[in-house]
Design a protein around this motif. Structure first.
Motif, PDB file in Angstrom:
ATOM      1  N   LEU A   1       0.948  -1.015  -0.501  1.00  0.00           N
ATOM      2  CA  LEU A   1      -0.006  -0.365  -0.159  1.00  0.00           C
ATOM      3  C   LEU A   1       1.142   1.092   0.420  1.00  0.00           C
ATOM      4  CD1 LEU A   1      -2.354  -1.279   2.625  1.00  0.00           C
ATOM      5  CD2 LEU A   1      -2.665  -1.412  -0.051  1.00  0.00           C
ATOM      6  N   ARG A   2       2.041   1.093  -1.010  1.00  0.00           N
ATOM      7  CA  ARG A   2       2.693   2.493  -0.912  1.00  0.00           C
ATOM      8  C   ARG A   2       2.338   3.921  -1.060  1.00  0.00           C
ATOM      9  NH1 ARG A   2       5.799  -1.145  -5.272  1.00  0.00           N
ATOM     10  NH2 ARG A   2       6.604  -2.590  -4.338  1.00  0.00           N
TER      11      ARG A   2
ATOM     12  N   LEU B   1       4.936  -3.158   6.916  1.00  0.00           N
ATOM     13  CA  LEU B   1       4.262  -1.916   6.625  1.00  0.00           C
ATOM     14  C   LEU B   1       4.148  -0.461   7.820  1.00  0.00           C
ATOM     15  CD1 LEU B   1       1.005  -1.417   6.903  1.00  0.00           C
ATOM     16  CD2 LEU B   1       0.676  -2.342   8.981  1.00  0.00           C
ATOM     17  N   CYS B   2       4.939  -0.803   8.698  1.00  0.00           N
ATOM     18  CA  CYS B   2       6.001   0.400   9.318  1.00  0.00           C
ATOM     19  C   CYS B   2       6.827   1.474   8.287  1.00  0.00           C
ATOM     20  CB  CYS B   2       6.217   0.373  10.465  1.00  0.00           C
ATOM     21  SG  CYS B   2       5.572  -0.302  12.064  1.00  0.00           S
ATOM     22  N   ARG B   3       7.882   0.821   7.753  1.00  0.00           N
ATOM     23  CA  ARG B   3       8.326   1.100   6.602  1.00  0.00           C
ATOM     24  C   ARG B   3       7.564   1.928   5.540  1.00  0.00           C
ATOM     25  NH1 ARG B   3      13.419  -0.309   6.115  1.00  0.00           N
ATOM     26  NH2 ARG B   3      14.411  -2.024   7.554  1.00  0.00           N
ATOM     27  N   LEU B   4       6.387   1.424   5.215  1.00  0.00           N
ATOM     28  CA  LEU B   4       5.542   3.009   4.156  1.00  0.00           C
ATOM     29  C   LEU B   4       5.429   4.351   4.824  1.00  0.00           C
ATOM     30  CD1 LEU B   4       2.419   0.287   4.372  1.00  0.00           C
ATOM     31  CD2 LEU B   4       4.044   0.974   2.392  1.00  0.00           C
ATOM     32  N   ALA B   5       6.012   4.096   6.586  1.00  0.00           N
ATOM     33  CA  ALA B   5       6.044   5.568   6.622  1.00  0.00           C
ATOM     34  C   ALA B   5       6.624   6.764   5.624  1.00  0.00           C
ATOM     35  CB  ALA B   5       6.452   6.089   7.760  1.00  0.00           C
ATOM     36  N   PHE B   6       7.824   6.020   4.947  1.00  0.00           N
ATOM     37  CA  PHE B   6       8.953   6.456   4.628  1.00  0.00           C
ATOM     38  C   PHE B   6       8.277   6.841   3.273  1.00  0.00           C
ATOM     39  CE2 PHE B   6      12.044   2.953   6.783  1.00  0.00           C
ATOM     40  CZ  PHE B   6      12.217   4.109   7.651  1.00  0.00           C
ATOM     41  N   SER B   7       7.391   6.060   2.646  1.00  0.00           N
ATOM     42  CA  SER B   7       6.797   6.786   1.320  1.00  0.00           C
ATOM     43  C   SER B   7       5.487   7.659   2.118  1.00  0.00           C
ATOM     44  CB  SER B   7       6.008   5.801   0.339  1.00  0.00           C
ATOM     45  OG  SER B   7       5.469   5.182   1.408  1.00  0.00           O
ATOM     46  N   ASN B   8       4.741   7.717   1.927  1.00  0.00           N
ATOM     47  CA  ASN B   8       3.413   8.374   1.756  1.00  0.00           C
ATOM     48  C   ASN B   8       2.182   8.216   3.339  1.00  0.00           C
ATOM     49  OD1 ASN B   8       3.622   9.628  -0.270  1.00  0.00           O
ATOM     50  ND2 ASN B   8       3.097   7.365  -1.318  1.00  0.00           N
ATOM     51  N   LEU B   9       3.532   7.149   4.080  1.00  0.00           N
ATOM     52  CA  LEU B   9       2.051   7.362   5.090  1.00  0.00           C
ATOM     53  C   LEU B   9       2.064   8.276   6.332  1.00  0.00           C
ATOM     54  CD1 LEU B   9      -0.279   5.269   6.811  1.00  0.00           C
ATOM     55  CD2 LEU B   9       2.157   4.169   7.862  1.00  0.00           C
TER      56      LEU B   9
ATOM     57  N   CYS C   1      10.826  -1.213  12.834  1.00  0.00           N
ATOM     58  CA  CYS C   1      10.656   0.424  11.977  1.00  0.00           C
ATOM     59  C   CYS C   1       9.513   1.023  12.922  1.00  0.00           C
ATOM     60  CB  CYS C   1      10.318   0.561  10.500  1.00  0.00           C
ATOM     61  SG  CYS C   1      11.939   0.430  10.032  1.00  0.00           S
ATOM     62  N   CYS C   2       8.538   0.040  13.865  1.00  0.00           N
ATOM     63  CA  CYS C   2       7.546   1.121  13.979  1.00  0.00           C
ATOM     64  C   CYS C   2       7.501   1.832  15.307  1.00  0.00           C
ATOM     65  CB  CYS C   2       6.688  -0.296  14.753  1.00  0.00           C
ATOM     66  SG  CYS C   2       6.032  -1.296  12.655  1.00  0.00           S
ATOM     67  N   TRP C   3       8.998   1.475  16.345  1.00  0.00           N
ATOM     68  CA  TRP C   3       8.896   1.248  17.581  1.00  0.00           C
ATOM     69  C   TRP C   3       8.939   3.346  16.954  1.00  0.00           C
ATOM     70  CZ3 TRP C   3       7.778   0.087  22.297  1.00  0.00           C
ATOM     71  CH2 TRP C   3       8.254  -1.692  22.236  1.00  0.00           C
ATOM     72  N   ASP C   4      10.235   3.323  15.984  1.00  0.00           N
ATOM     73  CA  ASP C   4      10.770   4.817  15.801  1.00  0.00           C
ATOM     74  C   ASP C   4       8.965   5.913  15.176  1.00  0.00           C
ATOM     75  OD1 ASP C   4      12.963   4.459  15.724  1.00  0.00           O
ATOM     76  OD2 ASP C   4      13.189   3.998  13.840  1.00  0.00           O
ATOM     77  N   LEU C   5       7.736   4.606  14.304  1.00  0.00           N
ATOM     78  CA  LEU C   5       6.890   5.780  14.445  1.00  0.00           C
ATOM     79  C   LEU C   5       5.854   6.406  15.858  1.00  0.00           C
ATOM     80  CD1 LEU C   5       5.196   3.988  11.434  1.00  0.00           C
ATOM     81  CD2 LEU C   5       7.261   5.864  11.317  1.00  0.00           C
ATOM     82  N   ILE C   6       6.378   5.429  16.610  1.00  0.00           N
ATOM     83  CA  ILE C   6       5.809   5.796  17.607  1.00  0.00           C
ATOM     84  C   ILE C   6       5.927   6.878  18.381  1.00  0.00           C
ATOM     85  CG2 ILE C   6       5.110   4.744  20.170  1.00  0.00           C
ATOM     86  CD1 ILE C   6       4.916   2.622  19.556  1.00  0.00           C
ATOM     87  N   LYS C   7       7.208   7.001  18.314  1.00  0.00           N
ATOM     88  CA  LYS C   7       8.234   8.127  19.465  1.00  0.00           C
ATOM     89  C   LYS C   7       7.440   9.704  18.216  1.00  0.00           C
ATOM     90  CE  LYS C   7      12.036   5.448  20.496  1.00  0.00           C
ATOM     91  NZ  LYS C   7      13.376   5.010  20.003  1.00  0.00           N
ATOM     92  N   GLU C   8       7.216   9.368  16.605  1.00  0.00           N
ATOM     93  CA  GLU C   8       7.116  10.178  16.004  1.00  0.00           C
ATOM     94  C   GLU C   8       5.677  10.817  15.705  1.00  0.00           C
ATOM     95  OE1 GLU C   8       8.357   9.513  12.524  1.00  0.00           O
ATOM     96  OE2 GLU C   8      10.435   9.212  12.599  1.00  0.00           O
ATOM     97  N   GLY C   9       4.009  10.236  16.857  1.00  0.00           N
ATOM     98  CA  GLY C   9       3.167   9.984  16.922  1.00  0.00           C
ATOM     99  C   GLY C   9       2.693  10.129  14.927  1.00  0.00           C
ATOM    100  N   ARG C  10       3.049   8.614  14.552  1.00  0.00           N
ATOM    101  CA  ARG C  10       2.540   7.987  13.981  1.00  0.00           C
ATOM    102  C   ARG C  10       2.137   7.357  13.547  1.00  0.00           C
ATOM    103  NH1 ARG C  10       5.820   9.415   8.412  1.00  0.00           N
ATOM    104  NH2 ARG C  10       7.411   9.767   9.627  1.00  0.00           N
ATOM    105  N   LEU C  11       2.551   6.577  14.934  1.00  0.00           N
ATOM    106  CA  LEU C  11       1.917   5.078  15.382  1.00  0.00           C
ATOM    107  C   LEU C  11       0.887   5.245  16.405  1.00  0.00           C
ATOM    108  CD1 LEU C  11       0.820   1.817  14.553  1.00  0.00           C
ATOM    109  CD2 LEU C  11       3.335   1.748  15.127  1.00  0.00           C
TER     110      LEU C  11
END
Length: 442
Positions: free
Chosen positions: A322-323, A343-351, A367-377
């Motif tokens: 789901l890019r 799935l969390c690596r989709l944040a490197f594109s458009n997620l 990679c998901c832990w970083d998204l939690i810190k950024e407030g995107r997960l």
């Protein structure tokens, strides 16, 4: 001057009674006809009684001349089409019981194209202008029915009436050859099944009946009888039952099924929408079954929201494809297992936003832990060790002991490719630029 005395008044009344009795006597003997209301004129004045009686025998009075009509005539209009539209509009105007913005005050005169909410164009292969679109969005007009109005404007192509108080049934629109956009959202339409006549609008590109009281199953024709449809918004009604299996037959770009009572699985035929579907909302129903692998094949989708249902299973590996997805919400379900790193690596594109809260996930990809810190997960209220705001141990253990029947699907139908997005991450308010999320507001 003093008024008439009691004696004079009594004599006047007696005279009146006598004359009326004479008139009745003549009538009973077959003489002159009974005086009409125009023949008998009695006036009681301060100075006495004035009586005028005409009983047959006199020369007939000449008929009163017909007053000139105050209504515009056909020759006063630009063309016959607009004159006929004028008659329809005036009839509808007489049924409007509430007009807080004074819209209908402009609906007078022969310049129909200047009426507020009405717009004129020339129909195909026709030289005369006609009413081509009606836009009542936000006017808060109240009328008991739209029948006899919308369906009586034969050249109409668009009818938008969001946020009014129109009642009754959906007009019969099948006879409108140019019609292609219908918005009846946020009205007081009579509770009914999906309006079957809408399925005959083969030119329809936009169908919006959200925020009403429609009920029952969504007919399969919604996805196979509207070959040009781009947007279908039926959210915030009372639809129920399983979603039609042929959902994948529709060319729809924007589909909102949110806030109804749908049950059963998400149809796997949705994979056939891969080339067209841009946004889809299954939000807040009672959908169940395994989270389908086919959702991961929607390669053009920017919004996929299946939150607040009863879906279960693990997240299929196909979701890594789901890019283009920007908003992915699977919160409030019965999902479990690991949140995949792919799935969390989709944040490197458009997620921009990944919401997985209120499930039973047990672990996260790196990679998901970083998204939690950024407030995107958001993974609140799951069963993930070391993550904040998780379920109790007892709650997690009870769920995880239950038998699981959904297969684990590790097949990735696309090549792994992550491309950095040039767009900055949006904040939560950005969802209002998505058409389906905007449809969740009246």
């Amino acid at each position: 001057m003093a008024g008439p005395g009691p004696a004079r008044t009594a004599r006047s009344v007696a005279l009146l009674c006598f004359l009326v009795s004479c008139a009745a006597l003549v009538d009973s003997r077959g003489g002159a006809s009974r005086p009409s209301r125009q023949d008998l004129d009695v006036g009681l004045g301060g100075g006495g009684v004035g009586i005028g009686i005409g009983i047959g025998g006199g020369s007939p009075s000449s008929p009163s001349p017909t007053p000139p009509s105050s209504q515009p005539q056909p020759c006063d209009f630009e063309n016959e089409r607009l004159y006929r539209a004028y008659l329809v509009i005036q009839q509808f105007r007489s049924t409007v019981t509430c007009d807080p913005m004074g819209v209908t005050q402009s609906w007078s005169g022969t310049d129909v194209c200047s009426y507020k909410g009405f717009f004129c164009e020339r129909p195909p292969n026709v030289t005369d202008r006609a009413i081509a679109s009606v836009d009542f969005n936000g006017y808060m007009l109240q009328a008991g029915s739209l029948r006899g109005f919308v369906d009586s404007l034969p050249d109409l192509a668009l009818f938008h009436a969001n946020s009014n108080d129109f009642g009754g049934a959906v007009p019969a629109l099948g006879g409108l050859q140019y019609f292609y956009e219908l918005d009846l959202s946020n009205n007081k339409l009579a509770p009914a099944a999906f309006p079957a006549d809408v399925l005959g609008l083969t030119n329809a590109t936009f169908v919006d009946i959200r925020f009403n009281s429609f009920y029952g199953e969504l007919p399969a024709g919604v996805f196979c009888k509207l070959p040009r449809v781009q947007a279908i918004f039926v959210n915030n009604n009372r639809f129920s039952g399983a979603l039609p299996d042929n959902i994948g037959q529709s060319p729809v770009n924007y589909l909102s099924l949110a806030n109804n009572r749908f049950t059963g699985e998400i149809p796997r035929s949705i994979a056939r929408n891969a080339g067209t579907l841009l946004e889809v909302l299954f939000l807040n129903n009672s959908l169940s079954g395994c989270l389908p692998h086919e959702l991961g094949l929607l390669e053009k989708a920017t919004v996929i929201d299946a939150g607040a249902n009863r879906l279960t299973g693990t997240i299929p590996a196909s979701f890594a494809c789901l890019r283009k997805v920007e908003q992915l919400n699977l919160a409030g379900n019965l999902l479990y297992g690991e949140v995949p790193d792919a799935l969390c690596r989709l944040a490197f594109s458009n997620l921009k936003n990944l919401t997985l809260s209120d499930n039973y996930f047990t672990s996260l990809g790196s990679c998901c832990w970083d998204l939690i810190k950024e407030g995107r997960l958001n993974v609140d209220r799951n069963c993930i060790q070391w993550a904040p705001n998780q379920r109790s141990h007892e709650d997690c253990a009870k769920f995880l002991r239950q038998p699981k029947s959904c297969p684990v699907n590790n097949y990735v139908p696309c090549r792994s490719k992550y491309q950095s997005s040039s767009e900055p991450a949006d904040d939560a308010a950005a969802e209002y630029r998505y058409r389906t999320y905007s449809a969740l507001h009246p």
